[in-house]
Design a protein around this motif. Structure first.
Motif, PDB file in Angstrom:
ATOM      1  N   ALA A  60       0.831  -1.211   0.000  1.00 37.27           N
ATOM      2  CA  ALA A  60       0.000   0.000   0.000  1.00 37.27           C
ATOM      3  C   ALA A  60       0.871   1.269   0.000  1.00 37.27           C
ATOM      4  O   ALA A  60       0.359   2.369   0.215  1.00 37.27           O
ATOM      5  CB  ALA A  60      -0.921  -0.017   1.209  1.00 37.27           C
ATOM      6  N   ASP A  61       2.171   1.081  -0.224  1.00 36.99           N
ATOM      7  CA  ASP A  61       3.121   2.213  -0.255  1.00 36.99           C
ATOM      8  C   ASP A  61       3.134   3.021   1.038  1.00 36.99           C
ATOM      9  O   ASP A  61       3.292   4.250   1.008  1.00 36.99           O
ATOM     10  CB  ASP A  61       2.812   3.146  -1.443  1.00 36.99           C
ATOM     11  N   PHE A  62       3.005   2.328   2.131  1.00 36.18           N
ATOM     12  CA  PHE A  62       3.114   3.017   3.426  1.00 36.18           C
ATOM     13  C   PHE A  62       4.606   3.123   3.769  1.00 36.18           C
ATOM     14  O   PHE A  62       5.101   2.526   4.720  1.00 36.18           O
ATOM     15  CB  PHE A  62       2.344   2.264   4.514  1.00 36.18           C
ATOM     16  N   THR A  63       5.312   3.866   2.940  1.00 34.82           N
ATOM     17  CA  THR A  63       6.774   3.842   2.996  1.00 34.82           C
ATOM     18  C   THR A  63       7.362   5.239   3.132  1.00 34.82           C
ATOM     19  O   THR A  63       8.517   5.474   2.803  1.00 34.82           O
ATOM     20  CB  THR A  63       7.317   3.191   1.703  1.00 34.82           C
ATOM     21  N   ARG A  64       6.561   6.166   3.623  1.00 34.79           N
ATOM     22  CA  ARG A  64       7.046   7.552   3.757  1.00 34.79           C
ATOM     23  C   ARG A  64       7.256   7.908   5.228  1.00 34.79           C
ATOM     24  O   ARG A  64       6.978   7.102   6.098  1.00 34.79           O
ATOM     25  CB  ARG A  64       6.047   8.508   3.122  1.00 34.79           C
ATOM     26  N   TYR A  65       7.715   9.139   5.437  1.00 33.37           N
ATOM     27  CA  TYR A  65       7.829   9.606   6.821  1.00 33.37           C
ATOM     28  C   TYR A  65       6.487   9.461   7.524  1.00 33.37           C
ATOM     29  O   TYR A  65       5.427   9.613   6.907  1.00 33.37           O
ATOM     30  CB  TYR A  65       8.177  11.099   6.877  1.00 33.37           C
ATOM     31  N   THR A  66       6.557   9.215   8.809  1.00 32.41           N
ATOM     32  CA  THR A  66       5.343   9.274   9.637  1.00 32.41           C
ATOM     33  C   THR A  66       5.574  10.415  10.635  1.00 32.41           C
ATOM     34  O   THR A  66       6.684  10.963  10.694  1.00 32.41           O
ATOM     35  CB  THR A  66       5.103   7.963  10.428  1.00 32.41           C
ATOM     36  N   PRO A  67       4.570  10.774  11.455  1.00 37.34           N
ATOM     37  CA  PRO A  67       4.863  11.768  12.500  1.00 37.34           C
ATOM     38  C   PRO A  67       6.044  11.296  13.356  1.00 37.34           C
ATOM     39  O   PRO A  67       6.230  10.079  13.546  1.00 37.34           O
ATOM     40  CB  PRO A  67       3.570  11.795  13.320  1.00 37.34           C
ATOM     41  N   ALA A  68       6.827  12.233  13.864  1.00 34.46           N
ATOM     42  CA  ALA A  68       8.009  11.874  14.676  1.00 34.46           C
ATOM     43  C   ALA A  68       7.628  10.989  15.862  1.00 34.46           C
ATOM     44  O   ALA A  68       8.388  10.095  16.261  1.00 34.46           O
ATOM     45  CB  ALA A  68       8.697  13.140  15.172  1.00 34.46           C
ATOM     46  N   ALA A  69       6.448  11.222  16.415  1.00 36.48           N
ATOM     47  CA  ALA A  69       6.016  10.462  17.601  1.00 36.48           C
ATOM     48  C   ALA A  69       5.489   9.078  17.257  1.00 36.48           C
ATOM     49  O   ALA A  69       5.199   8.284  18.152  1.00 36.48           O
ATOM     50  CB  ALA A  69       4.914  11.227  18.320  1.00 36.48           C
ATOM     51  N   GLY A  70       5.373   8.781  15.946  1.00 37.19           N
ATOM     52  CA  GLY A  70       4.745   7.525  15.533  1.00 37.19           C
ATOM     53  C   GLY A  70       3.319   7.771  15.097  1.00 37.19           C
ATOM     54  O   GLY A  70       2.749   8.838  15.397  1.00 37.19           O
ATOM     55  N   ILE A  71       2.712   6.794  14.387  1.00 37.84           N
ATOM     56  CA  ILE A  71       1.346   7.003  13.893  1.00 37.84           C
ATOM     57  C   ILE A  71       0.364   6.968  15.068  1.00 37.84           C
ATOM     58  O   ILE A  71       0.526   6.175  16.002  1.00 37.84           O
ATOM     59  CB  ILE A  71       0.971   5.966  12.797  1.00 37.84           C
ATOM     60  N   PRO A  72      -0.643   7.853  15.034  1.00 35.16           N
ATOM     61  CA  PRO A  72      -1.556   7.967  16.186  1.00 35.16           C
ATOM     62  C   PRO A  72      -2.220   6.647  16.551  1.00 35.16           C
ATOM     63  O   PRO A  72      -2.390   6.343  17.742  1.00 35.16           O
ATOM     64  CB  PRO A  72      -2.597   8.984  15.722  1.00 35.16           C
ATOM     65  N   GLU A  73      -2.602   5.828  15.523  1.00 33.97           N
ATOM     66  CA  GLU A  73      -3.298   4.571  15.861  1.00 33.97           C
ATOM     67  C   GLU A  73      -2.385   3.599  16.614  1.00 33.97           C
ATOM     68  O   GLU A  73      -2.845   2.831  17.452  1.00 33.97           O
ATOM     69  CB  GLU A  73      -3.935   3.920  14.619  1.00 33.97           C
ATOM     70  N   LEU A  74      -1.072   3.668  16.344  1.00 35.53           N
ATOM     71  CA  LEU A  74      -0.159   2.787  17.090  1.00 35.53           C
ATOM     72  C   LEU A  74       0.019   3.312  18.522  1.00 35.53           C
ATOM     73  O   LEU A  74       0.060   2.524  19.481  1.00 35.53           O
ATOM     74  CB  LEU A  74       1.196   2.676  16.370  1.00 35.53           C
ATOM     75  N   ARG A  75       0.105   4.608  18.667  1.00 31.44           N
ATOM     76  CA  ARG A  75       0.217   5.193  20.021  1.00 31.44           C
ATOM     77  C   ARG A  75      -1.020   4.801  20.837  1.00 31.44           C
ATOM     78  O   ARG A  75      -0.916   4.423  22.015  1.00 31.44           O
ATOM     79  CB  ARG A  75       0.354   6.717  19.942  1.00 31.44           C
ATOM     80  N   GLU A  76      -2.165   4.867  20.173  1.00 31.19           N
ATOM     81  CA  GLU A  76      -3.416   4.483  20.840  1.00 31.19           C
ATOM     82  C   GLU A  76      -3.398   2.996  21.211  1.00 31.19           C
ATOM     83  O   GLU A  76      -3.802   2.608  22.318  1.00 31.19           O
ATOM     84  CB  GLU A  76      -4.558   4.764  19.863  1.00 31.19           C
ATOM     85  N   ALA A  77      -2.901   2.166  20.290  1.00 27.88           N
ATOM     86  CA  ALA A  77      -2.853   0.706  20.538  1.00 27.88           C
ATOM     87  C   ALA A  77      -1.913   0.369  21.698  1.00 27.88           C
ATOM     88  O   ALA A  77      -2.177  -0.545  22.484  1.00 27.88           O
ATOM     89  CB  ALA A  77      -2.423  -0.027  19.272  1.00 27.88           C
ATOM     90  N   VAL A  78      -0.810   1.111  21.809  1.00 28.85           N
ATOM     91  CA  VAL A  78       0.128   0.883  22.922  1.00 28.85           C
ATOM     92  C   VAL A  78      -0.575   1.195  24.246  1.00 28.85           C
ATOM     93  O   VAL A  78      -0.517   0.398  25.199  1.00 28.85           O
ATOM     94  CB  VAL A  78       1.408   1.745  22.754  1.00 28.85           C
ATOM     95  N   CYS A  79      -1.257   2.333  24.283  1.00 26.07           N
ATOM     96  CA  CYS A  79      -1.971   2.720  25.527  1.00 26.07           C
ATOM     97  C   CYS A  79      -3.031   1.670  25.869  1.00 26.07           C
ATOM     98  O   CYS A  79      -3.170   1.277  27.037  1.00 26.07           O
ATOM     99  CB  CYS A  79      -2.635   4.082  25.375  1.00 26.07           C
ATOM    100  N   ALA A  80      -3.765   1.209  24.848  1.00 26.14           N
ATOM    101  CA  ALA A  80      -4.837   0.234  25.087  1.00 26.14           C
ATOM    102  C   ALA A  80      -4.261  -1.095  25.582  1.00 26.14           C
ATOM    103  O   ALA A  80      -4.807  -1.717  26.499  1.00 26.14           O
ATOM    104  CB  ALA A  80      -5.637   0.014  23.806  1.00 26.14           C
ATOM    105  N   ARG A  81      -3.161  -1.547  24.999  1.00 26.96           N
ATOM    106  CA  ARG A  81      -2.564  -2.830  25.421  1.00 26.96           C
ATOM    107  C   ARG A  81      -2.010  -2.716  26.833  1.00 26.96           C
ATOM    108  O   ARG A  81      -2.151  -3.610  27.656  1.00 26.96           O
ATOM    109  CB  ARG A  81      -1.487  -3.265  24.416  1.00 26.96           C
ATOM    110  N   HIS A  82      -1.377  -1.578  27.132  1.00 26.76           N
ATOM    111  CA  HIS A  82      -0.824  -1.402  28.481  1.00 26.76           C
ATOM    112  C   HIS A  82      -1.957  -1.368  29.509  1.00 26.76           C
ATOM    113  O   HIS A  82      -1.842  -1.925  30.600  1.00 26.76           O
ATOM    114  CB  HIS A  82       0.035  -0.127  28.554  1.00 26.76           C
ATOM    115  N   ALA A  83      -3.079  -0.742  29.115  1.00 31.63           N
ATOM    116  CA  ALA A  83      -4.244  -0.692  30.010  1.00 31.63           C
ATOM    117  C   ALA A  83      -4.787  -2.106  30.226  1.00 31.63           C
ATOM    118  O   ALA A  83      -5.085  -2.504  31.360  1.00 31.63           O
ATOM    119  CB  ALA A  83      -5.314   0.207  29.407  1.00 31.63           C
ATOM    120  N   ALA A  84      -4.906  -2.882  29.138  1.00 35.01           N
ATOM    121  CA  ALA A  84      -5.457  -4.242  29.241  1.00 35.01           C
ATOM    122  C   ALA A  84      -4.529  -5.147  30.055  1.00 35.01           C
ATOM    123  O   ALA A  84      -4.988  -5.949  30.868  1.00 35.01           O
ATOM    124  CB  ALA A  84      -5.666  -4.818  27.841  1.00 35.01           C
ATOM    125  N   ASP A  85      -3.235  -5.023  29.836  1.00 31.40           N
ATOM    126  CA  ASP A  85      -2.280  -5.932  30.513  1.00 31.40           C
ATOM    127  C   ASP A  85      -1.987  -5.522  31.951  1.00 31.40           C
ATOM    128  O   ASP A  85      -1.748  -6.371  32.808  1.00 31.40           O
ATOM    129  CB  ASP A  85      -0.951  -5.988  29.734  1.00 31.40           C
TER     130      ASP A  85
END
Ligand code: GLU
Length: 394
Positions: A60-85
């Motif tokens: 899907a050509d997801f091969t460009r720069y992303t935000p410096a902090a990482g993509i928002p959906e991954l940041r959200e997924a990290v928070c959700a997994r840490h909350a669940a675990d």
């Protein structure tokens, strides 16, 4: 132009875990039959569904720069997994995606530690903490823990080392290399101490999902922890994703903002394709995590049982992570080996078993064997160690 390197780089050494692994690798390339129990790296392949997500991202050509902090959906997924675990409640602005757990540790230390600041590090410690603190101009203050107590950390021992210059305490439980876990009562006392004395707790949770006794635990879940605890996490060990280089930092917004500012000048962003793989790892089925953990548990039980039968070897059963950390002090007493480093060197030379000596972790008299190797490699390695000790005993 002077050939001198910066004074800063002169303060640090090459990572001894990476160095031992490179040495074993070089021997293997030369055709030497080495059993490599040095570096802690899962021998499992990355789970299929995670690899497929990365392939889709490339297509899907997801091969460009992303935000410096990482993509928002991954940041959200990290928070959700840490909350669940672990039952925490982080929000996206309190999360940064990094190029591996090591990078999260580095970012936090660069963001918070000033020259002359003291950073308390319980020993045995993972090799990188000391050097990362020295690079920032900080002063590592080492707190020893006792082999006879399974290397458990007591808040009281930390309290004795706190001074006006204390800026941070680094916790790493389950511990690399000892496998020790942090008692939740001690964790609460440490948070109280940090709040009272005004220092940060950097919790490296790289092995938080590899726990064999009791429930996985994060010091970030202790009441009152949110204002003083910083979490450095990694997908490398949990999902067998070492080469993808994805980790994360969790903590108060202003600290995370500092990390993102730093990252905007260093890595720009974590690898785009690897971020999509990480998203699938965190949101997808988690049974792969449990399956790998059960295999590590089997290996732990087997390796510890065999080590316990060896002469001059004392070892406790690690409650988490994937290392055995036996004491070999009895073999050092008669002066045949000046150090555990010398012992490890002979083990490599004579029977071709690679391990990391305790000196690297601030715990001389020990050796670290990684359990993240196949059953066959572990049995072969143990056979060779047994033969080596039998020769020494003659
Ligand atoms: N953390 C692993 C180890 O201790 C990987 C190597 C490293 O980054 O130090 O072996």
């Amino acid at each position: 132009m002077t050939a001198e390197l910066s004074e800063r780089i002169g303060r640090i050494r090459f990572s001894s875990t990476m160095e031992t692994a490179a040495r074993a690798d070089e021997l293997r390339r030369r055709g030497v039959d080495v059993v490599d129990l040095s570096v802690g790296e899962p021998d499992f392949p990355t789970p299929e569904h995670v690899k497929e997500a990365a392939i889709r991202a490339i297509r899907a050509d997801f091969t460009r720069y992303t935000p410096a902090a990482g993509i928002p959906e991954l940041r959200e997924a990290v928070c959700a997994r840490h909350a669940a675990d672990f039952g925490t409640r982080y929000e996206v602005p309190e999360c940064v995606i990094t190029a591996g757990g090591k990078h999260a540790v580095f970012n936090f230390i660069q963001t918070l530690v000033n020259p002359g600041d003291e950073v308390i590090i319980p020993a045995p410690y993972w090799v990188t903490y000391r050097d990362a603190v020295l690079l920032a101009g900080g002063r590592p203050i080492v707190v020893p823990t006792e082999p006879a107590e399974g290397f458990t950390l007591r808040a009281e021992e930390v309290r004795k080392r706190v001074s006006d210059a204390t800026r941070m305490l680094i916790l790493n439980f389950p511990n690399n290399p000892s496998g020790a876990l942090l008692d939740s009562g001690e964790a609460a006392r440490l948070v109280e101490l940090a709040v009272g004395c005004g220092f940060w707790i950097l919790s490296d949770e790289c092995y938080a999902n590899l726990v064999y006794e009791g429930e996985p635990f994060s010091v970030a879940s202790v009441p009152g922890a949110a204002s003083v605890v910083l979490v450095a996490g990694s997908l490398s060990k949990t999902y067998a994703m070492t080469g993808w280089r994805i980790g994360y930092g969790l903590g108060p917004r202003h600290v995370i903002e500092g990390c993102i500012r730093l990252q905007s000048h260093s890595t720009s962003n974590p690898n785009s394709v690897a971020q999509k793989a990480a998203l699938e790892a965190l949101r997808g089925p988690q049974d792969c995590v449990a399956a790998m953990r059960e295999e590590y548990r089997w290996r732990r039980d087997r390796v510890i049982a065999r080590l316990r039968r060896m002469p001059g070897v004392t070892v406790h059963s690690p409650g988490g992570a994937f290392y055995a950390f036996p004491g070999i002090g009895a073999w050092l007493e008669d002066g045949r080996f000046p150090s555990s480093a010398a012992f490890a060197e002979r083990l490599l030379e004579e029977v071709r078993v690679a391990c990391v000596p305790g000196e690297a972790f601030g715990a001389p008299g020990h050796l670290r064997f990684s359990l993240a190797a196949s059953r066959q490699a572990l049995e072969e390695g143990l056979d060779r160690i047994e033969a080596f000790l039998a020769r020494l005993a003659r």
